[in-house]
Design a protein around this motif. Structure first.
Motif, PDB file in Angstrom:
ATOM      1  N   MET A  57      -3.728   1.524   9.149  1.00  0.00           N
ATOM      2  CA  MET A  57      -4.725   2.549   8.909  1.00  0.00           C
ATOM      3  C   MET A  57      -4.098   3.809   8.323  1.00  0.00           C
ATOM      4  N   SER A  58      -2.888   4.147   8.778  1.00  0.00           N
ATOM      5  CA  SER A  58      -2.253   5.368   8.292  1.00  0.00           C
ATOM      6  C   SER A  58      -1.890   5.269   6.809  1.00  0.00           C
ATOM      7  N   ALA A  59      -1.622   4.065   6.324  1.00  0.00           N
ATOM      8  CA  ALA A  59      -1.322   3.906   4.897  1.00  0.00           C
ATOM      9  C   ALA A  59      -2.544   4.227   4.049  1.00  0.00           C
ATOM     10  N   ILE A  60      -3.716   3.834   4.517  1.00  0.00           N
ATOM     11  CA  ILE A  60      -4.952   4.139   3.801  1.00  0.00           C
ATOM     12  C   ILE A  60      -5.198   5.643   3.796  1.00  0.00           C
ATOM     13  N   VAL A  61      -4.975   6.270   4.933  1.00  0.00           N
ATOM     14  CA  VAL A  61      -5.138   7.729   5.029  1.00  0.00           C
ATOM     15  C   VAL A  61      -4.158   8.420   4.083  1.00  0.00           C
ATOM     16  N   ASP A  62      -2.924   7.931   4.019  1.00  0.00           N
ATOM     17  CA  ASP A  62      -1.930   8.508   3.116  1.00  0.00           C
ATOM     18  C   ASP A  62      -2.390   8.412   1.662  1.00  0.00           C
ATOM     19  N   ILE A  63      -2.945   7.283   1.280  1.00  0.00           N
ATOM     20  CA  ILE A  63      -3.429   7.093  -0.098  1.00  0.00           C
ATOM     21  C   ILE A  63      -4.594   8.035  -0.388  1.00  0.00           C
ATOM     22  N   VAL A  64      -5.512   8.163   0.562  1.00  0.00           N
ATOM     23  CA  VAL A  64      -6.654   9.072   0.384  1.00  0.00           C
ATOM     24  C   VAL A  64      -6.173  10.509   0.236  1.00  0.00           C
ATOM     25  N   ILE A  65      -5.204  10.905   1.039  1.00  0.00           N
ATOM     26  CA  ILE A  65      -4.663  12.264   0.958  1.00  0.00           C
ATOM     27  C   ILE A  65      -3.990  12.498  -0.389  1.00  0.00           C
ATOM     28  N   ILE A  66      -3.239  11.534  -0.878  1.00  0.00           N
ATOM     29  CA  ILE A  66      -2.585  11.673  -2.181  1.00  0.00           C
ATOM     30  C   ILE A  66      -3.626  11.801  -3.295  1.00  0.00           C
ATOM     31  N   ILE A  67      -4.700  11.024  -3.211  1.00  0.00           N
ATOM     32  CA  ILE A  67      -5.776  11.114  -4.201  1.00  0.00           C
ATOM     33  C   ILE A  67      -6.451  12.483  -4.138  1.00  0.00           C
ATOM     34  N   LEU A  68      -6.698  12.985  -2.932  1.00  0.00           N
ATOM     35  CA  LEU A  68      -7.307  14.306  -2.784  1.00  0.00           C
ATOM     36  C   LEU A  68      -6.387  15.408  -3.312  1.00  0.00           C
ATOM     37  N   GLN A  69      -5.095  15.276  -3.074  1.00  0.00           N
ATOM     38  CA  GLN A  69      -4.150  16.262  -3.594  1.00  0.00           C
ATOM     39  C   GLN A  69      -4.100  16.228  -5.121  1.00  0.00           C
ATOM     40  N   ALA A  70      -4.157  15.030  -5.689  1.00  0.00           N
ATOM     41  CA  ALA A  70      -4.184  14.910  -7.148  1.00  0.00           C
ATOM     42  C   ALA A  70      -5.461  15.541  -7.703  1.00  0.00           C
ATOM     43  N   LEU A  71      -6.558  15.341  -7.008  1.00  0.00           N
ATOM     44  CA  LEU A  71      -7.824  15.939  -7.421  1.00  0.00           C
ATOM     45  C   LEU A  71      -7.755  17.466  -7.356  1.00  0.00           C
ATOM     46  N   GLN A  72      -7.123  17.992  -6.324  1.00  0.00           N
ATOM     47  CA  GLN A  72      -6.914  19.443  -6.234  1.00  0.00           C
ATOM     48  C   GLN A  72      -6.126  19.950  -7.438  1.00  0.00           C
ATOM     49  N   LEU A  73      -5.079  19.235  -7.795  1.00  0.00           N
ATOM     50  CA  LEU A  73      -4.247  19.632  -8.926  1.00  0.00           C
ATOM     51  C   LEU A  73      -5.049  19.603 -10.225  1.00  0.00           C
ATOM     52  N   VAL A  74      -5.837  18.559 -10.425  1.00  0.00           N
ATOM     53  CA  VAL A  74      -6.644  18.433 -11.634  1.00  0.00           C
ATOM     54  C   VAL A  74      -7.679  19.563 -11.698  1.00  0.00           C
ATOM     55  N   LEU A  75      -8.305  19.868 -10.577  1.00  0.00           N
ATOM     56  CA  LEU A  75      -9.266  20.979 -10.541  1.00  0.00           C
ATOM     57  C   LEU A  75      -8.578  22.311 -10.847  1.00  0.00           C
ATOM     58  N   PHE A 106      -7.904  17.762   7.750  1.00  0.00           N
ATOM     59  CA  PHE A 106      -8.504  16.904   8.770  1.00  0.00           C
ATOM     60  C   PHE A 106      -7.818  15.539   8.830  1.00  0.00           C
ATOM     61  N   LEU A 107      -7.489  14.982   7.647  1.00  0.00           N
ATOM     62  CA  LEU A 107      -6.904  13.641   7.584  1.00  0.00           C
ATOM     63  C   LEU A 107      -5.393  13.619   7.830  1.00  0.00           C
ATOM     64  N   ALA A 108      -4.712  14.717   7.545  1.00  0.00           N
ATOM     65  CA  ALA A 108      -3.246  14.732   7.605  1.00  0.00           C
ATOM     66  C   ALA A 108      -2.667  14.274   8.947  1.00  0.00           C
ATOM     67  N   PRO A 109      -3.197  14.700  10.094  1.00  0.00           N
ATOM     68  CA  PRO A 109      -2.620  14.226  11.356  1.00  0.00           C
ATOM     69  C   PRO A 109      -2.764  12.720  11.569  1.00  0.00           C
ATOM     70  N   MET A 110      -3.695  12.092  10.872  1.00  0.00           N
ATOM     71  CA  MET A 110      -3.896  10.647  11.008  1.00  0.00           C
ATOM     72  C   MET A 110      -2.960   9.840  10.113  1.00  0.00           C
ATOM     73  N   GLY A 111      -2.286  10.504   9.182  1.00  0.00           N
ATOM     74  CA  GLY A 111      -1.391   9.819   8.256  1.00  0.00           C
ATOM     75  C   GLY A 111      -0.056   9.499   8.881  1.00  0.00           C
ATOM     76  N   SER A 112       0.746   8.735   8.151  1.00  0.00           N
ATOM     77  CA  SER A 112       2.039   8.286   8.683  1.00  0.00           C
ATOM     78  C   SER A 112       3.078   9.402   8.751  1.00  0.00           C
ATOM     79  N   SER A 113       2.889  10.473   7.957  1.00  0.00           N
ATOM     80  CA  SER A 113       3.885  11.537   7.982  1.00  0.00           C
ATOM     81  C   SER A 113       3.528  12.607   9.025  1.00  0.00           C
ATOM     82  N   GLY A 114       2.460  12.428   9.756  1.00  0.00           N
ATOM     83  CA  GLY A 114       2.107  13.349  10.832  1.00  0.00           C
ATOM     84  C   GLY A 114       1.620  14.696  10.377  1.00  0.00           C
TER      85      GLY A 114
END
Length: 92
Positions: A1-19, A80-88
């Protein structure tokens, strides 16, 4: 589950950068938004920005502050999602 959260966070961060890139480029009035890289940037960001532009009018007819709201919402989702990811909770 944490791998999925990590991918979602990376996508959201990329979206922030694009915005953020879109916001900076909006300061340059001569940009042709229908050409190459700018068209791709517009295709990615416009569906996100359009609902907020309908709600938040430009200040003084020129200053568009509507991108601030999606940036804040994306940042909230990442926080909100970061604590659920693998990097804590430590992401770039």
């Amino acid at each position: 589950m944490s791998a999925i959260v990590d991918i979602v966070i990376i996508i959201l961060q990329a979206l922030q950068l694009v915005l953020f890139i879109r916001i900076i480029l909006s300061w340059f009035p001569g940009i042709n938004w229908s050409a190459g890289f700018f068209r791709m940037l517009d295709d990615i960001t416009e569906p996100i920005l359009l609902p907020f532009r309908k709600i938040i009018p430009p200040i003084g007819g020129m200053l568009d502050i509507s991108p601030i709201v999606p940036l804040i919402l994306i940042n909230f989702l990442i926080s909100f999602l970061a604590p659920m990811g693998s990097s804590g909770g430590y992401y770039f």
